[in-house]
Design a protein around this motif. Structure first.
Motif, PDB file in Angstrom:
ATOM      1  N   LYS A   1       1.016  -1.084   0.073  1.00 14.26           N
ATOM      2  CA  LYS A   1       0.024   0.057  -0.063  1.00 14.26           C
ATOM      3  C   LYS A   1       0.662   1.195  -0.098  1.00 14.26           C
ATOM      4  O   LYS A   1       0.670   2.164  -0.635  1.00 14.26           O
ATOM      5  CB  LYS A   1      -0.770  -0.076   1.121  1.00 14.26           C
ATOM      6  N   ALA A   2       1.865   1.295   0.697  1.00 18.50           N
ATOM      7  CA  ALA A   2       2.872   2.305   0.970  1.00 18.50           C
ATOM      8  C   ALA A   2       3.527   2.547  -0.468  1.00 18.50           C
ATOM      9  O   ALA A   2       3.878   3.815  -0.830  1.00 18.50           O
ATOM     10  CB  ALA A   2       3.881   2.092   1.762  1.00 18.50           C
TER      11      ALA A   2
ATOM     12  N   TYR B   1       2.560   1.838  -3.268  1.00 23.69           N
ATOM     13  CA  TYR B   1       1.494   2.213  -4.090  1.00 23.69           C
ATOM     14  C   TYR B   1       1.449   3.809  -4.146  1.00 23.69           C
ATOM     15  O   TYR B   1       1.343   4.443  -5.081  1.00 23.69           O
ATOM     16  CB  TYR B   1       0.174   1.513  -4.370  1.00 23.69           C
ATOM     17  N   LYS B   2       1.166   4.087  -3.063  1.00 27.44           N
ATOM     18  CA  LYS B   2       1.023   5.675  -2.616  1.00 27.44           C
ATOM     19  C   LYS B   2       2.221   6.557  -3.088  1.00 27.44           C
ATOM     20  O   LYS B   2       2.036   7.456  -3.852  1.00 27.44           O
ATOM     21  CB  LYS B   2       0.853   5.579  -1.306  1.00 27.44           C
TER      22      LYS B   2
ATOM     23  N   LEU C   1       2.782   6.645  -6.951  1.00 24.02           N
ATOM     24  CA  LEU C   1       1.683   7.402  -7.789  1.00 24.02           C
ATOM     25  C   LEU C   1       2.267   8.885  -7.949  1.00 24.02           C
ATOM     26  O   LEU C   1       2.071   9.575  -8.774  1.00 24.02           O
ATOM     27  CB  LEU C   1       0.377   7.233  -7.032  1.00 24.02           C
ATOM     28  N   LYS C   2       2.873   9.224  -6.851  1.00 24.76           N
ATOM     29  CA  LYS C   2       3.427  10.723  -6.760  1.00 24.76           C
ATOM     30  C   LYS C   2       4.577  10.934  -7.691  1.00 24.76           C
ATOM     31  O   LYS C   2       4.712  11.847  -8.313  1.00 24.76           O
ATOM     32  CB  LYS C   2       3.808  10.916  -5.307  1.00 24.76           C
TER      33      LYS C   2
ATOM     34  N   TYR D   1     -12.686   4.141  -2.514  1.00 23.23           N
ATOM     35  CA  TYR D   1     -11.539   4.423  -1.681  1.00 23.23           C
ATOM     36  C   TYR D   1     -11.910   6.202  -1.033  1.00 23.23           C
ATOM     37  O   TYR D   1     -11.352   6.249  -0.079  1.00 23.23           O
ATOM     38  CB  TYR D   1     -10.374   4.579  -2.543  1.00 23.23           C
TER      39      TYR D   1
ATOM     40  N   TYR E   1     -11.438   7.464   2.558  1.00 17.38           N
ATOM     41  CA  TYR E   1     -10.204   8.310   2.759  1.00 17.38           C
ATOM     42  C   TYR E   1     -10.700   9.562   3.611  1.00 17.38           C
ATOM     43  O   TYR E   1     -10.149  10.040   4.529  1.00 17.38           O
ATOM     44  CB  TYR E   1      -9.507   8.616   1.574  1.00 17.38           C
TER      45      TYR E   1
ATOM     46  N   LEU F   1      -5.790   9.045   8.190  1.00 18.26           N
ATOM     47  CA  LEU F   1      -4.920   9.242   6.969  1.00 18.26           C
ATOM     48  C   LEU F   1      -4.895  10.624   6.421  1.00 18.26           C
ATOM     49  O   LEU F   1      -4.075  11.089   5.952  1.00 18.26           O
ATOM     50  CB  LEU F   1      -5.002   8.247   6.066  1.00 18.26           C
ATOM     51  N   GLU F   2      -6.385  10.890   5.998  1.00 15.06           N
ATOM     52  CA  GLU F   2      -6.441  12.198   5.351  1.00 15.06           C
ATOM     53  C   GLU F   2      -5.918  13.350   6.470  1.00 15.06           C
ATOM     54  O   GLU F   2      -5.181  14.424   5.770  1.00 15.06           O
ATOM     55  CB  GLU F   2      -7.865  12.437   5.048  1.00 15.06           C
TER      56      GLU F   2
ATOM     57  N   ASP G   1      -2.259  13.629   5.997  1.00 16.00           N
ATOM     58  CA  ASP G   1      -1.747  14.018   5.003  1.00 16.00           C
ATOM     59  C   ASP G   1      -2.299  15.715   4.774  1.00 16.00           C
ATOM     60  O   ASP G   1      -1.098  16.379   4.288  1.00 16.00           O
ATOM     61  CB  ASP G   1      -2.625  13.609   3.590  1.00 16.00           C
TER      62      ASP G   1
ATOM     63  N   PRO H   1      -5.136  14.342  -1.771  1.00 16.41           N
ATOM     64  CA  PRO H   1      -5.860  13.496  -2.857  1.00 16.41           C
ATOM     65  C   PRO H   1      -7.584  13.806  -2.328  1.00 16.41           C
ATOM     66  O   PRO H   1      -7.959  14.012  -1.314  1.00 16.41           O
ATOM     67  CB  PRO H   1      -5.858  11.785  -2.346  1.00 16.41           C
TER      68      PRO H   1
END
Length: 297
Positions: free
Chosen positions: A34-35, A37-38, A41-42, A116, A120, A125-126, A129, A149
């Motif tokens: 998961k990490a 993937y996150k 993406l950036k 998702y 989120y 988590l949001e 962030d 996001p």
């Protein structure tokens, strides 16, 4: 050839694989995935400006190798115990980052993204962030919206409420650019968002229409669009030059000749004016060898 740890330090400013992925050492494989993937993406090459694609590609390769190490039990155990990575593989193993991406992640559907988003938005988590983006951007709301996001202009009231709670709790410092944002800056952001929303809605509409058409229908629609564009151009030309002739048929060749003749006449006037000599000279001055001299009495 630099080692993986050297590449991590070069592109991510750390030799710690867990710090790079922003996860604790005891994370499970699903958390690592998961990490990865996150973060990936950036830095995905398709998600950055053209001038950043080369560096993004290298970062993506490094992330793929990190993922391989931390999801391999033997390599992970060796790294956890001794901080050593068996990264003497051939360059080809790094060059397959795109294949690795395709194997690990299946195509994402709109429904999955929406699900998702529901999980989120409003989560811890949001909040984390938002906090990171607020501090990283020193209170710049534009930076927060671009970094977190699913945050958009219409979410500003909720965003400000979350950050204000952090400020009041002294979790983060107070930046005046956030609490007292200039009205002109806010207006520009809202105008830009309004334009982008219109463009996005139009694009979605076109994609939806195209998805419902067969290939033959799409080709015919494209031809029809080109024909309409040509007809529109001809209508504008007729509207502009239609009064040049009493007939309904416009002679474009004659119009071009007239325009050329007019341009030549204008050019000739400019040249004649530049070469024109004065008819009289000042009585008390003479021009000799390119210099102006006064007449002797």
């Amino acid at each position: 050839m630099p080692s993986l740890l050297e590449c991590c330090e070069k592109y991510f400013n750390t030799r710690n694989l867990y710090e790079l992925l922003e996860i604790p050492k005891e994370s499970l494989e699903k958390d690592i995935k998961k990490a990865y993937y996150k973060i990936s993406l950036k830095v995905h090459p398709d998600r950055v400006p053209e001038d950043e694609k080369e560096i993004a590609t290298e970062k993506f390769k490094v992330l793929g190798k990190v993922h391989q190490v931390l999801t391999d039990k033997n390599k992970k155990a060796l790294y956890d115990e001794q901080g050593v990575i068996e990264d003497d593989d051939e360059e080809g193993s790094l060059s397959t980052w795109l294949e690795l991406w395709k194997k690990i992640f299946k195509p994402i559907t709109t429904e999955e993204i929406e699900n998702y988003e529901k999980e989120y938005v409003g989560s811890e988590l949001e909040r984390a962030d938002i906090k990171k983006a607020y501090v990283g951007g020193k209170g710049c709301i534009n930076h927060i919206i671009n970094s977190v996001p699913f945050i958009a202009v219409e979410d500003e009231p909720r965003l400000k409420e979350i950050v204000q709670e952090m400020i009041d709790a002294e979790e983060v410092p107070e930046f005046k650019i956030f609490t007292n944002e200039p009205a002109a800056k806010r207006k520009r952001r809202h105008q830009k968002y309004a334009r982008e929303k219109v463009e996005s809605d139009e694009l979605k509409k076109k994609i939806k229409q195209s998805s419902n058409l067969t290939l033959e229908q799409q080709i015919m629609k494209r031809q029809e669009s080109r024909q309409n564009s040509f007809s529109s151009l001809m209508d504008k030309l007729i509207e502009k030059y239609g009064d040049e002739d009493d007939d309904d048929i416009v002679d474009f060749d004659e119009i071009v000749k007239k325009n050329k003749k007019k341009a030549n006449n204008n050019k000739k006037k400019v040249v004649d004016k530049a070469n024109k000599k004065p008819t009289t000279k000042p009585k008390d001055r003479l021009v000799q060898n390119g210099k102006i001299k006064k007449k002797k009495n």
